[in-house]
Enzyme design. Sequence first.
Site, PDB file in Angstrom:
ATOM      1  NE  ARG A 177     -45.604 -23.061  -7.879  1.00  0.00           N
ATOM      2  CZ  ARG A 177     -45.239 -21.950  -8.511  1.00  0.00           C
ATOM      3  NH1 ARG A 177     -44.729 -22.005  -9.729  1.00  0.00           N
ATOM      4  NH2 ARG A 177     -45.375 -20.765  -7.928  1.00  0.00           N
ATOM      5  CG  HIS A 190     -33.088 -24.146 -11.910  1.00  0.00           C
ATOM      6  ND1 HIS A 190     -33.813 -24.944 -11.061  1.00  0.00           N
ATOM      7  CD2 HIS A 190     -33.862 -23.066 -12.173  1.00  0.00           C
ATOM      8  CE1 HIS A 190     -34.980 -24.373 -10.813  1.00  0.00           C
ATOM      9  NE2 HIS A 190     -35.042 -23.238 -11.479  1.00  0.00           N
ATOM     10  CG  PHE A 229     -36.435 -26.300  -4.091  1.00  0.00           C
ATOM     11  CD1 PHE A 229     -35.996 -26.457  -2.791  1.00  0.00           C
ATOM     12  CD2 PHE A 229     -37.110 -27.366  -4.685  1.00  0.00           C
ATOM     13  CE1 PHE A 229     -36.218 -27.642  -2.082  1.00  0.00           C
ATOM     14  CE2 PHE A 229     -37.342 -28.550  -3.995  1.00  0.00           C
ATOM     15  CZ  PHE A 229     -36.898 -28.679  -2.688  1.00  0.00           C
TER      16      PHE A 229
END
Length: 281
Positions: free
Chosen positions: A187, A37, A32
């Site tokens: 999240r 990232h 995700f």
Amino acid sequence: MIIANTIKEVRLQIKAWMKEGKSIGFVPTMGFLHEGHQSLIERAKKENDKVVVSVFVNPTQFGPTEDLESYPRDFEKDTMLCEMTGADLIFHPDAKEMYEKGASTLIHVEGLTNALCGKSRPTHFGGVCLVVSKLFHIVSPDRAYFGEKDAQQLAVIKRMVKDLNFDIEIVGCPIIREVDGLAKSSRNAYLNTQERAAATILNKALTKGKETILAGETNVVKVKNEITEIICKEPLAKIDYVEIVDFDTIAPVKSIKGNILVAVAVFIGKTRLIDNFIIQA
Ligand code: PAF
């Protein structure tokens, strides 16, 4: 870009790259993927010949009542982002590939894992250390990249790498934020509109705490209280912890001096968010 689902495929490719004298950068993730990232992959790309990204939602780092099942997943989008950012290989194993029946080895990093997130998630860092060390053995990277958003994780992994003599450089990378200051996190996808607005309180409180430290305050209790009071003004926020510790050892400090981690974990509705800053005081 190669997509590998098995350990064998990864090892074969890594061996071939090593034979050619290529250096390997590694970005472990639970998928995700977002700009946080992406920044790790970009940094790995700059500093290495080849970049491997692992996408694996690791069951052993979730507690029994945590969000393993609902953890957001979008492998197609992850693949696109990795390709766009210049990754050379994605390792996307399933749980059976990573954890054989009968596996019984645990890794415990003493001390650093008792405080902060380790207090409310007592089995979490054991699971992280286990999967990260397995991934390190599979990928054999020269360098591995971790976000400073998970600052305790970064400190624990650095300790583990030293203690277990992994010949891998651990590179911590800065937190990437939304325009309103919320730290990027997979999240964040759990937050509804109201909660998303409320979630900015973490960074607002930390920013104020940082200003106070930069103005010369060294009293731990005063800074913790200031941050706590700001977060408490947000009705949707429920504090798990506000802590000030030594960044290398995650031990409590008497005064704000040295390499300091100021970290918070806050529930916004049902979603537990973390944020922090690291400061040389
Ligand atoms: O930070 C994460 O996403 C995970 O804890 C990690 C390091 C990929 C291990 O599963």
